[in-house]
Every structure is written in structure tokens, then in C-alpha cells.
Write an enzyme that holds these catalytic residues in place. Structure first.
Site, PDB file in Angstrom:
ATOM      1  N   SER A 271       0.845  -1.253   0.011  1.00 21.53           N
ATOM      2  CA  SER A 271       0.101   0.201  -0.078  1.00 21.53           C
ATOM      3  C   SER A 271       0.815   1.084  -0.067  1.00 21.53           C
ATOM      4  O   SER A 271       0.442   2.398  -0.642  1.00 21.53           O
ATOM      5  CB  SER A 271      -0.887   0.031   1.214  1.00 21.53           C
ATOM      6  OG  SER A 271      -1.869  -1.094   1.185  1.00 21.53           O
ATOM      7  N   HIS A 336      -0.270   3.427   4.469  1.00 21.28           N
ATOM      8  CA  HIS A 336      -0.884   4.172   3.781  1.00 21.28           C
ATOM      9  C   HIS A 336      -0.427   5.636   3.782  1.00 21.28           C
ATOM     10  O   HIS A 336      -0.217   6.199   2.975  1.00 21.28           O
ATOM     11  CB  HIS A 336      -2.397   4.127   3.714  1.00 21.28           C
ATOM     12  CG  HIS A 336      -2.966   2.716   3.469  1.00 21.28           C
ATOM     13  ND1 HIS A 336      -3.130   1.598   4.608  1.00 21.28           N
ATOM     14  CD2 HIS A 336      -3.935   1.935   2.574  1.00 21.28           C
ATOM     15  CE1 HIS A 336      -3.366   0.691   4.207  1.00 21.28           C
ATOM     16  NE2 HIS A 336      -4.045   0.937   3.045  1.00 21.28           N
TER      17      HIS A 336
END
Length: 397
Positions: A271, A336
Site C-alpha cells: 500500500s 498508507h
């Protein structure tokens, strides 16, 4: 529009004839071709440029005037692609001091663009002539694809024209495709999304493997869609080396950020790389909103933000949801955020300096030094912090 095709000299000729230099760019924009040369021995490209520069600098001052530079282009302009000729003529008109030094001359003629090139274009006293790239007719499907990618990723018409004439489809955008195939073709990652436990983090080399780590088929599918739709066009324009740098930095920053802020959670790094590319592209679009001519840009930005928000929200929910492998918790969502930070710093600098040398950018070195310091501190944290803080780790899943 037909693009000019470069011709390479080869072999040995008996009678030397004056050579006529021209510019021909490969995918990296660094190959220099010499047209119609019949010299007995091949001449190095640097010697060709020096010989031509000295012809227009008879006083050996180290500079040639923009007027003489225009004469040079008038002599050899028929051998250049039309869009490149427009850009070079704009440079001759827009150079602030009215002179061009030897290094700038080599950079321009050999397609190695520098900061002085961009400043000269920005300071130019006239606009580029001719129709925009969007108005070109008679293009084949591959050329239309390259034109579409140019408008998707580059905010300035001069860069779009330069890229359109310079792109040679070789090498193709392979890096993002290879990463995606590696993520999909490894069934062990799908069956066991948490193979690395926090107690293994002292082995710092394992962070490189997190480029392929995900938390299941849903997470992989959304990440794969975003990295293909954004990463492949960016790689076509900026090259595998630069886009790979942003992607790998996002993976390392995301996984290391998890290891520092959420010490008991397993690390998933893919991610971080995806969010680094997507956030850099979105930031570049916003910062150059008026110049970006991609279709439906507002709708597409909204869709990208919705997808990122849904995926991030899912990661937050999973982190606090009862774990699938008790007592080991689900992966953290901090990866993230680490990727976003890399995208808004290093990623933006890369995307905003198309064909400019990154080592000349002060912001690049500032962000790179800060990033390197963070990586070193995080690695030492993983080696020593668990024992010093006496962190209680769950058993492997």
C-alpha cells in the site's frame, strides 16, 4: 504526423565528407545520432558538438549568441522533429542573457535538458508557434496513446510536444507490470497474508520483500487497479528508474512507519508504494490545475480520492477488528500514510521535473536526506527497541 527516424553511421568510408549533426532521442532521451556522416573514423558525440560549437564561437569565448544559435538551427532544422525545433527556437528567443554556454548547448542538442532550458522557455518573449499537440491529425493508435498519456501526466504544452516526439516505445513500461504480476502470481501471499511477524523485523533486509505484501484479495485488487491506472502512464513518461524510486521509497516508508508506530502489528508494504504514486500524481494535478488538459480531471480526481478513502477506511476498520489469526492483530493502516508522505515530497519533485536532472533540485536533496535519516532511525529502532522497551509480542500466526 510522421516522426523523423534517426540514421546511425557505421562502417568506414574512403572519402571524408562534412557531417551534419541532428538530434534523435531514445526512451531515456540521451542518445545522440549523427546523420549522413562519412568520416574515416567514427567521432565521439562530444567531439561533434565541440567542433560545431567552435564553428559558431570563433573567438573561443565559451559562449555563442542566440543569433548564431538560430543560424545553426536554420542550417540543421530540417533534420529535427518539428516540435523540438519549435522548442529550440523559443529558447533562442527567450534566453535572458542572450548567450548560450557550451554545456547548455550540449544539453539542448543532445536532448539532455537542464534547468537553464526550462528557465529560458519560461522567460521566452514569444509563445511556441504552431498548433497544439491535441490538434494533430493522421496519428496511428500507438501515437494517439502516447498523446493521451502526455495530456494525462504533463501540465505544459512544451513538455508534451517534447515527450511526444522523443518517446520510442522502447523500453516499454515494464516495472509496474512486473510488480503487479509478482503480487498476483504468488498464491502463498493470498493464502497467508501475514507471513512476517514483528519479531523478524531486526532482519532489515526483509523490508524489501514487503513490496509484494497485502492483506487479501480485496486489498490486492484495489491496489492493483490504482497502480496500473496511475503507475503505468507515469512510468511511460518519467521512466522506470524514477517511478521505481518513488514506489520503493513508498514501500519502505510505509512498512517502517508501521514498525515504529504500531510495534505489535505485522507489516504490509504494498500500500505504501501505491499511495506514493497516486498521491504524487494527484498533487501534481492540483498544483498545475490550469495546465493539466486531461479529460474529466475533476471527476477522475474525485473517483481516485473515493477509492483511496474506501481502501484506507477498510484498513482502519480491519486494524481494530478481531484478528483473523488470534492473538496476532491485523495489519496497520499506517503504511498508507507513509506512502502519502513520500508521494507529497519525493514524488512531487520527480513529477514536476520532467527530463530535468534531479541532482540539480535542492528540494530533492532536502527530502532525500530527511527520508534517509528516517530510514536509518527506523532500522535501528527495529533492532534495539523491542528489547529495550520489553514489548510483548504475540506468537506467529
Amino acid at each position: 504526423m510522421e516522426q523523423s527516424s534517426p540514421r546511425m553511421t557505421s562502417g568506414t568510408r574512403e572519402t571524408p565528407v562534412n557531417s551534419s549533426p541532428a538530434v534523435a532521442a531514445n526512451a531515456e532521451g540521451e542518445e545522440i545520432e549523427v546523420l549522413e556522416s562519412t568520416d574515416v573514423l567514427p567521432v565521439a558525440p562530444e567531439d561533434q558538438w565541440k567542433s560545431l560549437f567552435d564553428k559558431y564561437d570563433p573567438d573561443n569565448s565559451g559562449f555563442i549568441s542566440t543569433e548564431r544559435f538560430r543560424d545553426l538551427l536554420a542550417t540543421h532544422g530540417s533534420e529535427l522533429d518539428p516540435h523540438k525545433l519549435e522548442v529550440l527556437l523559443a529558447l533562442a528567443d527567450g534566453n535572458a542573457d542572450g548567450k548560450i554556454c557550451y554545456q547548455d548547448f550540449v544539453n539542448l542538442m543532445s536532448n539532455k535538458r537542464s534547468n537553464s532550458f526550462r528557465r529560458a522557455i519560461l522567460q521566452g518573449s514569444r509563445q511556441l508557434k504552431g498548433c497544439s499537440l491535441r490538434d494533430e491529425v493522421g496519428l496511428g493508435l500507438p501515437q494517439r496513446l502516447v498523446r493521451h498519456v502526455a495530456y494525462e501526466t504533463l501540465p505544459r504544452e512544451v513538455d508534451r510536444k517534447w515527450y511526444f516526439d522523443s518517446y520510442t516505445y522502447c523500453p516499454p513500461p515494464w516495472l509496474i507490470l512486473v510488480i503487479t504480476i509478482a503480487e498476483v502470481s504468488s498464491p502463498s501471499f493470498l493464502k497467508s497474508p501475514l507471513p512476517y511477524h514483528p519479531q523478524l523485523r531486526a532482519q532489515a533486509w526483509r523490508y524489501l520483500s514487503y513490496i509484494f505484501m497485502h492483506t487479501g484479495i480485496e486489498h490486492l485488487s484495489l491496489n492493483m487497479a490504482m497502480q496500473l491506472l496511475v503507475g503505468v502512464p507515469l512510468e511511460m513518461v518519467h521512466g522506470a528508474l524514477r517511478i521505481g524510486l518513488v514506489y520503493v521509497c513508498g514501500v519502505l516508508a510505509g512498512s517502517l512507519a508501521v514498525s515504529v508506530t504500531d510495534m505489535t502489528a505485522p507489516v504490509v508494504g504494498s500500500s505504501g508504494g501505491v499511495y506514493a504514486l497516486v498521491s504524487a500524481h494527484l498533487a501534481n494535478v492540483v498544483m498545475n490545475w490550469s495546465g493539466m488538459k486531461c479529460q474529466f480531471k475533476l471527476f477522475r480526481m474525485a473517483m481516485a480520492l473515493v477509492c483511496m478513502s474506501v481502501e484506507f477506511g477498510r484498513a482502519v476498520w480491519l486494524r481494530f477488528y478481531p484478528p483473523a489469526f488470534p492473538p496476532c492483530p491485523n495489519p496497520s493502516f499506517v503504511a498508507h500514510l507513509g506512502g502519502v508522505v513520500v508521494g507529497l515530497t519525493l514524488g512531487v519533485v520527480v513529477l514536476q521535473n520532467y527530463e530535468q536532472r534531479l541532482q540539480e533540485q535542492s528540494l530533492f536533496w532536502i527530502f532525500f536526506c530527511v527520508y534517509t535519516l528516517f530510514v536509518l532511525c527506523a532500522v535501528f529502532w527495529n533492532i534495539f527497541a523491542y528489547s529495550l522497551l520489553d514489548v510483548r509480542l504475540p506468537p506467529p500466526p
